[in-house]
Design a protein around this motif. Structure first.
Motif, PDB file in Angstrom:
ATOM      1  N   THR A 275       0.850  -1.188   0.000  1.00 20.31           N
ATOM      2  CA  THR A 275       0.000   0.000   0.000  1.00 20.31           C
ATOM      3  C   THR A 275       0.884   1.237   0.000  1.00 20.31           C
ATOM      4  N   GLY A 276       0.265   2.382   0.004  1.00 18.34           N
ATOM      5  CA  GLY A 276       1.010   3.629   0.093  1.00 18.34           C
ATOM      6  C   GLY A 276       1.592   4.060  -1.245  1.00 18.34           C
ATOM      7  N   SER A 277       2.352   5.134  -1.218  1.00 15.38           N
ATOM      8  CA  SER A 277       2.918   5.715  -2.434  1.00 15.38           C
ATOM      9  C   SER A 277       4.422   5.859  -2.299  1.00 15.38           C
ATOM     10  N   SER A 278       5.073   6.152  -3.401  1.00 11.20           N
ATOM     11  CA  SER A 278       6.527   6.298  -3.420  1.00 11.20           C
ATOM     12  C   SER A 278       6.892   7.776  -3.461  1.00 11.20           C
ATOM     13  N   HIS A 279       8.181   8.049  -3.556  1.00  9.57           N
ATOM     14  CA  HIS A 279       8.656   9.427  -3.725  1.00  9.57           C
ATOM     15  C   HIS A 279       8.943   9.708  -5.207  1.00  9.57           C
ATOM     16  N   GLY A 280       8.172   9.105  -6.071  1.00  8.76           N
ATOM     17  CA  GLY A 280       8.339   9.304  -7.508  1.00  8.76           C
ATOM     18  C   GLY A 280       8.793   8.058  -8.224  1.00  8.76           C
ATOM     19  N   CYS A 281       9.273   7.059  -7.477  1.00 11.55           N
ATOM     20  CA  CYS A 281       9.667   5.789  -8.105  1.00 11.55           C
ATOM     21  C   CYS A 281       8.433   4.942  -8.408  1.00 11.55           C
ATOM     22  N   VAL A 282       8.677   3.778  -8.961  1.00 10.40           N
ATOM     23  CA  VAL A 282       7.596   2.861  -9.330  1.00 10.40           C
ATOM     24  C   VAL A 282       7.790   1.583  -8.520  1.00 10.40           C
ATOM     25  N   ARG A 283       6.898   1.343  -7.592  1.00  6.35           N
ATOM     26  CA  ARG A 283       6.991   0.154  -6.751  1.00  6.35           C
ATOM     27  C   ARG A 283       6.258  -1.007  -7.427  1.00  6.35           C
ATOM     28  N   ILE A 284       6.968  -2.117  -7.565  1.00  5.72           N
ATOM     29  CA  ILE A 284       6.417  -3.278  -8.265  1.00  5.72           C
ATOM     30  C   ILE A 284       6.712  -4.550  -7.479  1.00  5.72           C
ATOM     31  N   SER A 285       6.153  -5.651  -7.934  1.00  4.58           N
ATOM     32  CA  SER A 285       6.352  -6.929  -7.251  1.00  4.58           C
ATOM     33  C   SER A 285       7.756  -7.466  -7.507  1.00  4.58           C
ATOM     34  N   ALA A 286       8.166  -8.418  -6.667  1.00  2.00           N
ATOM     35  CA  ALA A 286       9.469  -9.056  -6.854  1.00  2.00           C
ATOM     36  C   ALA A 286       9.523  -9.767  -8.201  1.00  2.00           C
ATOM     37  N   GLU A 287       8.418 -10.403  -8.575  1.00  4.66           N
ATOM     38  CA  GLU A 287       8.390 -11.112  -9.865  1.00  4.66           C
ATOM     39  C   GLU A 287       8.578 -10.146 -11.022  1.00  4.66           C
ATOM     40  N   MET A 288       7.938  -8.986 -10.947  1.00  6.42           N
ATOM     41  CA  MET A 288       8.080  -8.015 -12.040  1.00  6.42           C
ATOM     42  C   MET A 288       9.496  -7.448 -12.083  1.00  6.42           C
ATOM     43  N   THR A 289      10.150  -7.268 -10.937  1.00 11.98           N
ATOM     44  CA  THR A 289      11.537  -6.777 -10.980  1.00 11.98           C
ATOM     45  C   THR A 289      12.415  -7.762 -11.751  1.00 11.98           C
ATOM     46  N   ARG A 290      12.184  -9.055 -11.549  1.00 19.07           N
ATOM     47  CA  ARG A 290      12.988 -10.057 -12.262  1.00 19.07           C
ATOM     48  C   ARG A 290      12.663 -10.066 -13.751  1.00 19.07           C
ATOM     49  N   THR A 291      11.396  -9.850 -14.083  1.00 18.78           N
ATOM     50  CA  THR A 291      10.996  -9.787 -15.499  1.00 18.78           C
ATOM     51  C   THR A 291      11.675  -8.610 -16.197  1.00 18.78           C
ATOM     52  N   LEU A 292      11.672  -7.458 -15.538  1.00 21.73           N
ATOM     53  CA  LEU A 292      12.272  -6.262 -16.147  1.00 21.73           C
ATOM     54  C   LEU A 292      13.790  -6.355 -16.188  1.00 21.73           C
ATOM     55  N   ALA A 293      14.388  -6.968 -15.163  1.00 21.30           N
ATOM     56  CA  ALA A 293      15.845  -7.091 -15.124  1.00 21.30           C
ATOM     57  C   ALA A 293      16.362  -8.002 -16.221  1.00 21.30           C
ATOM     58  N   ALA A 294      15.498  -8.869 -16.753  1.00 18.73           N
ATOM     59  CA  ALA A 294      15.915  -9.768 -17.834  1.00 18.73           C
ATOM     60  C   ALA A 294      15.983  -9.050 -19.180  1.00 18.73           C
ATOM     61  N   LEU A 295      15.424  -7.853 -19.257  1.00 19.92           N
ATOM     62  CA  LEU A 295      15.488  -7.076 -20.494  1.00 19.92           C
ATOM     63  C   LEU A 295      16.883  -6.462 -20.632  1.00 19.92           C
ATOM     64  N   PRO A 296      17.347  -6.218 -21.849  1.00 17.34           N
ATOM     65  CA  PRO A 296      18.688  -5.643 -22.015  1.00 17.34           C
ATOM     66  C   PRO A 296      18.763  -4.198 -21.544  1.00 17.34           C
ATOM     67  N   VAL A 297      19.934  -3.822 -21.028  1.00 14.91           N
ATOM     68  CA  VAL A 297      20.178  -2.420 -20.698  1.00 14.91           C
ATOM     69  C   VAL A 297      19.995  -1.601 -21.980  1.00 14.91           C
ATOM     70  N   GLY A 298      19.376  -0.439 -21.844  1.00 12.30           N
ATOM     71  CA  GLY A 298      19.083   0.381 -23.018  1.00 12.30           C
ATOM     72  C   GLY A 298      17.662   0.193 -23.525  1.00 12.30           C
ATOM     73  N   THR A 299      16.917  -0.749 -22.956  1.00  9.93           N
ATOM     74  CA  THR A 299      15.534  -0.958 -23.363  1.00  9.93           C
ATOM     75  C   THR A 299      14.738   0.346 -23.207  1.00  9.93           C
ATOM     76  N   PRO A 300      14.000   0.758 -24.222  1.00  9.92           N
ATOM     77  CA  PRO A 300      13.229   2.001 -24.117  1.00  9.92           C
ATOM     78  C   PRO A 300      12.096   1.895 -23.103  1.00  9.92           C
ATOM     79  N   ILE A 301      11.798   3.020 -22.474  1.00  7.17           N
ATOM     80  CA  ILE A 301      10.693   3.119 -21.504  1.00  7.17           C
ATOM     81  C   ILE A 301       9.838   4.313 -21.882  1.00  7.17           C
ATOM     82  N   ARG A 302       8.537   4.113 -21.833  1.00  3.17           N
ATOM     83  CA  ARG A 302       7.590   5.202 -22.042  1.00  3.17           C
ATOM     84  C   ARG A 302       6.782   5.395 -20.761  1.00  3.17           C
ATOM     85  N   PHE A 303       6.847   6.602 -20.182  1.00  3.00           N
ATOM     86  CA  PHE A 303       5.956   6.989 -19.079  1.00  3.00           C
ATOM     87  C   PHE A 303       4.820   7.792 -19.713  1.00  3.00           C
ATOM     88  N   SER A 304       3.604   7.340 -19.540  1.00  5.93           N
ATOM     89  CA  SER A 304       2.465   8.075 -20.157  1.00  5.93           C
ATOM     90  C   SER A 304       1.511   8.570 -19.089  1.00  5.93           C
TER      91      SER A 304
END
Length: 304
Positions: A275-304
């Protein structure tokens, strides 16, 4: 003349019939060989050669001394000449650029007369991991032309005494010859309005998605911003991540100048409190951190 004489000598109906048969036979078996008739060959048109286009020039490679004297575009750096969303319109090229040299020159323009304004290192500052960046455009020219790439630095500082319109992300032009460019079929999308994080393919398929906890109005998560995965690493000193990967982006807070000893970088990371909010970061699950970490450095990100 030979045909006409031969018909006259034979004479009579029978002879005429024979003559007609002979004439027909000659015509069917062999074309007229009258020496006065010369067949004209159809002239072959000479194709007009396609002119070779003249490619635009790009800036010459700076000397080592010039590169060493330039400011570094790293996460704590502020380089006013760097570009932002008001200067360029980043387009999804689905490409990642990896520096070929220790330092790569960055420019505020793709012009051949442009002078470098900063450098991008082949290593991520403070954690010494290999660097790569996202490509958001290309200006045609010799040796691959110029690339529009993300940088991890600011061009203005927000907060008290700073610029309230400071952007979260910056861009620069760089010589394509200074990078190895590779295609990618994955992108991270952070939908700030819906508070979701997703991995999408170039065809539009969503391969992973989940709800996220974002910032507040005082410390907002970046929005309407294009950036990239600067690094994915584990830092056990950041205890709340509990050993899960931190996905560091090239974006910064648009409201606060610093947080936790750095320039208020935006990261996607695990946080135990759902629950709660961050100081501007994006809080995600442990599983999602591993999914994103498997992507190559330099992967584009879009904040919309």
């Amino acid at each position: 003349m030979r045909r006409r004489g031969w018909i006259a000598v034979v004479g009579g109906a029978a002879a005429l019939a024979v003559a007609a048969a002979v004439v027909v036979g000659v015509t069917a078996d062999r074309p007229d060989t009258d020496p006065t008739h010369v067949a004209r060959a159809t002239p072959t048109a000479t194709p007009t050669p396609t002119p070779t286009p003249t490619l635009a020039a790009v800036p010459r490679a700076p000397s080592a001394a010039t590169l060493a004297a330039l400011p570094s575009a790293f996460h704590d750096g502020v380089v006013p000449e760097l570009l932002d969303g008001g200067d360029v319109r980043p387009a999804d090229t689905w490409q990642i650029a990896t520096p070929r040299h220790d330092l790569v020159a960055l420019y505020a323009s793709p012009s051949s007369r442009a002078r470098p304004v900063a450098t991008l290192s082949h290593l991520v500052s403070t954690i010494d991991l290999p660097a790569a960046t996202a490509v958001w455009g290309r200006s045609p020219g010799v040796d691959g032309g110029m690339l529009l790439v993300s940088t991890p630095a600011r061009n203005r500082t927000p907060g008290v005494g700073g610029d309230p319109e400071a952007p979260s992300a910056t861009f620069a032009w760089a010589r394509a010859a200074d990078f190895t460019v590779a295609d990618t079929d994955r992108m991270i999308r952070v939908d700030v309005a819906r508070s979701t994080v997703s991995v999408v393919t170039r065809s539009g398929q969503v391969t992973a998605t989940e709800a996220a906890r974002l910032g507040t109005a005082e410390d907002p998560t970046p929005s309407d911003t294009a950036t990239y995965v600067e690094a994915a690493y584990v830092d056990t000193r950041v205890t709340y991540t509990q050993g899960n990967p931190i996905i560091l982006t090239g974006a910064h807070s648009s409201r606060i100048p610093s947080y936790g000893g750095n320039a208020a970088l935006t990261a996607l990371h695990y946080y135990p409190d759902p629950t709660g909010s961050s100081h501007g970061c994006v809080r995600i699950s442990a599983e999602m951190t591993r999914t994103l970490a498997a992507l190559p450095v330099g992967t584009p990100i879009r904040f919309s």
